[in-house]
Motif scaffolding. Structure first.
Motif, short mmCIF file in Angstrom:
data_model
loop_
_atom_site.label_atom_id
_atom_site.label_comp_id
_atom_site.label_asym_id
_atom_site.label_seq_id
_atom_site.Cartn_x
_atom_site.Cartn_y
_atom_site.Cartn_z
N PHE A 167 6.74 23.31 33.67
CA PHE A 167 6.58 24.33 34.71
C PHE A 167 5.39 25.24 34.39
N SER A 168 5.30 25.70 33.16
CA SER A 168 4.22 26.62 32.78
C SER A 168 2.85 25.98 32.98
N ARG A 169 2.70 24.73 32.55
CA ARG A 169 1.41 24.06 32.70
C ARG A 169 1.07 23.82 34.16
N ALA A 170 2.07 23.40 34.92
CA ALA A 170 1.83 23.15 36.34
C ALA A 170 1.50 24.45 37.07
N PHE A 171 2.18 25.52 36.70
CA PHE A 171 1.96 26.80 37.38
C PHE A 171 0.56 27.35 37.10
N ARG A 172 0.06 27.14 35.88
CA ARG A 172 -1.30 27.59 35.57
C ARG A 172 -2.34 26.84 36.41
N ALA A 173 -2.03 25.57 36.72
CA ALA A 173 -2.97 24.77 37.51
C ALA A 173 -2.83 25.05 39.00
N GLU A 174 -1.59 25.27 39.45
CA GLU A 174 -1.33 25.50 40.87
C GLU A 174 -0.17 26.48 40.99
N PRO A 175 -0.44 27.78 41.13
CA PRO A 175 0.62 28.81 41.11
C PRO A 175 1.46 28.83 42.39
N ASP A 176 2.28 27.81 42.56
CA ASP A 176 3.17 27.70 43.71
C ASP A 176 4.55 27.30 43.17
N VAL A 177 5.43 28.27 43.02
CA VAL A 177 6.72 28.02 42.39
C VAL A 177 7.51 26.94 43.14
N ASP A 178 7.66 27.11 44.43
CA ASP A 178 8.44 26.14 45.20
C ASP A 178 7.81 24.75 45.16
N GLY A 179 6.48 24.71 45.28
CA GLY A 179 5.80 23.43 45.25
C GLY A 179 6.01 22.71 43.94
N ILE A 180 5.97 23.45 42.84
CA ILE A 180 6.16 22.84 41.52
C ILE A 180 7.61 22.38 41.36
N LEU A 181 8.56 23.21 41.77
CA LEU A 181 9.97 22.83 41.65
C LEU A 181 10.27 21.60 42.50
N ASN A 182 9.61 21.49 43.64
CA ASN A 182 9.85 20.36 44.52
C ASN A 182 9.24 19.06 43.99
N ARG A 183 8.04 19.18 43.40
CA ARG A 183 7.27 17.97 43.09
C ARG A 183 7.25 17.62 41.61
N ALA A 184 7.28 18.61 40.74
CA ALA A 184 7.05 18.34 39.31
C ALA A 184 8.31 18.36 38.46
N LEU A 185 9.42 18.82 39.03
CA LEU A 185 10.62 18.98 38.21
C LEU A 185 11.86 18.42 38.90
N PRO A 186 12.71 17.73 38.17
CA PRO A 186 13.96 17.23 38.75
C PRO A 186 14.97 18.38 38.86
N PRO A 187 15.89 18.30 39.82
CA PRO A 187 16.87 19.39 40.02
C PRO A 187 17.99 19.35 39.00
N ILE A 188 17.65 19.49 37.74
CA ILE A 188 18.62 19.47 36.65
C ILE A 188 18.90 20.91 36.22
N PRO A 189 20.16 21.36 36.26
CA PRO A 189 20.46 22.77 35.94
C PRO A 189 19.88 23.24 34.61
N ASP A 190 20.01 22.44 33.57
CA ASP A 190 19.49 22.86 32.26
C ASP A 190 17.98 23.07 32.29
N VAL A 191 17.29 22.27 33.06
CA VAL A 191 15.84 22.43 33.18
C VAL A 191 15.51 23.78 33.82
N TYR A 192 16.22 24.11 34.90
CA TYR A 192 15.99 25.38 35.58
C TYR A 192 16.33 26.56 34.67
N VAL A 193 17.41 26.45 33.94
CA VAL A 193 17.81 27.54 33.04
C VAL A 193 16.74 27.76 31.96
N ASP A 194 16.20 26.68 31.43
CA ASP A 194 15.15 26.81 30.41
C ASP A 194 13.91 27.48 31.00
N ILE A 195 13.58 27.12 32.23
CA ILE A 195 12.43 27.75 32.88
C ILE A 195 12.68 29.25 33.07
N ILE A 196 13.88 29.58 33.50
CA ILE A 196 14.22 30.99 33.73
C ILE A 196 14.06 31.80 32.44
#
Length: 233
Positions: A167-196
């Motif tokens: 998430f951090s690397r993708a956000f530095r390249a393209e600062p769009d939270v929803d876009g990154i969550l939609n395209r670069a990350l799977p909807p896994i709860p543990d992944v989201y918690v780590d990002i938070i």
């Protein structure tokens, strides 16, 4: 089957042949052991000696490539690339050698061969999280965001612990939270918690809350932790 020898000369020849075979096997065993010993030392002279003793062992060339690539005091990208190329010429299925070659070629600006090496690594190990991660980051540096995000998503799906960094690397390249969550990350709860938590530590509470909202929308059962999150923020 019992071999019957008619005279002492034949028996002597058989003993001599057995002795020669044993000597050859012993020689190659000792040479291979010495090569393994030198390769394990991780020093330049030792690694070079290992490639001399066992020039047909791709692992020795891979280790020599890593030395030239990562040694802080004596790095040489050209020599690293040459060692990696030798490794893959011996063992085209060596994923780690293809990855090393890809990153080395990129460091020298040879992007075409870097891309080719990363794609070869994908062919040898298509399900590897490390391959997807390294290739995805290469694509990210080339601003090929769609392809990069797809590779990073595959990497995180296989290894969810990479989620916060992805998430951090993708956000530095393209600062769009929803876009990154939609395209670069799977909807896994543990992944989201780590990002938070990662965003909280970095002081980006607005991003942390945004990701939390997405997590709750996808997994309503996580709502029970909202009060605790807010107390931390």
């Amino acid at each position: 089957m019992i071999l019957r020898l008619s005279n002492s000369a034949q028996r002597g020849a058989l003993v001599l042949a057995a002795f020669l075979v044993a000597a050859l096997l012993s020689y190659f065993s000792v040479r291979n052991a010495r090569a393994d010993h030198f390769a394990g030392l991780q020093a330049l002279q030792a690694l070079e000696r290992a490639t001399q003793l066992e020039p047909g062992d791709a692992r020795n060339w891979y280790l020599l490539g890593r030395y030239w690539q990562f040694n802080l005091e004596d790095s040489d990208a050209q020599k690293a690339a040459l060692a990696y190329k030798t490794a893959v010429s011996i063992d085209p299925r060596s994923t780690v050698s293809w990855l090393g070659l890809g990153s080395t070629c990129e460091s020298t600006g040879d992007l075409a061969h870097a891309r080719e090496a990363f794609l070869q690594a994908k062919k040898t190990y298509p399900l590897s999280a490390e391959v997807a991660w390294q290739y995805g980051n290469f694509l990210l540096r080339q601003a090929e965001f769609e392809s990069a995000f797809a590779e990073m998503r595959r990497a995180v799906e296989s290894d969810p612990k990479r989620g916060a960094e992805a998430f951090s690397r993708a956000f530095r390249a393209e600062p769009d939270v929803d876009g990154i969550l939609n395209r670069a990350l799977p909807p896994i709860p543990d992944v989201y918690v780590d990002i938070i938590w990662d965003q909280i530590v970095d002081g980006h509470t607005d991003i942390a809350l945004h990701v939390w909202d997405r997590l709750v929308a996808i997994h309503p059962g996580c709502r029970c932790g909202m009060s605790f999150l807010l107390s931390v923020l």
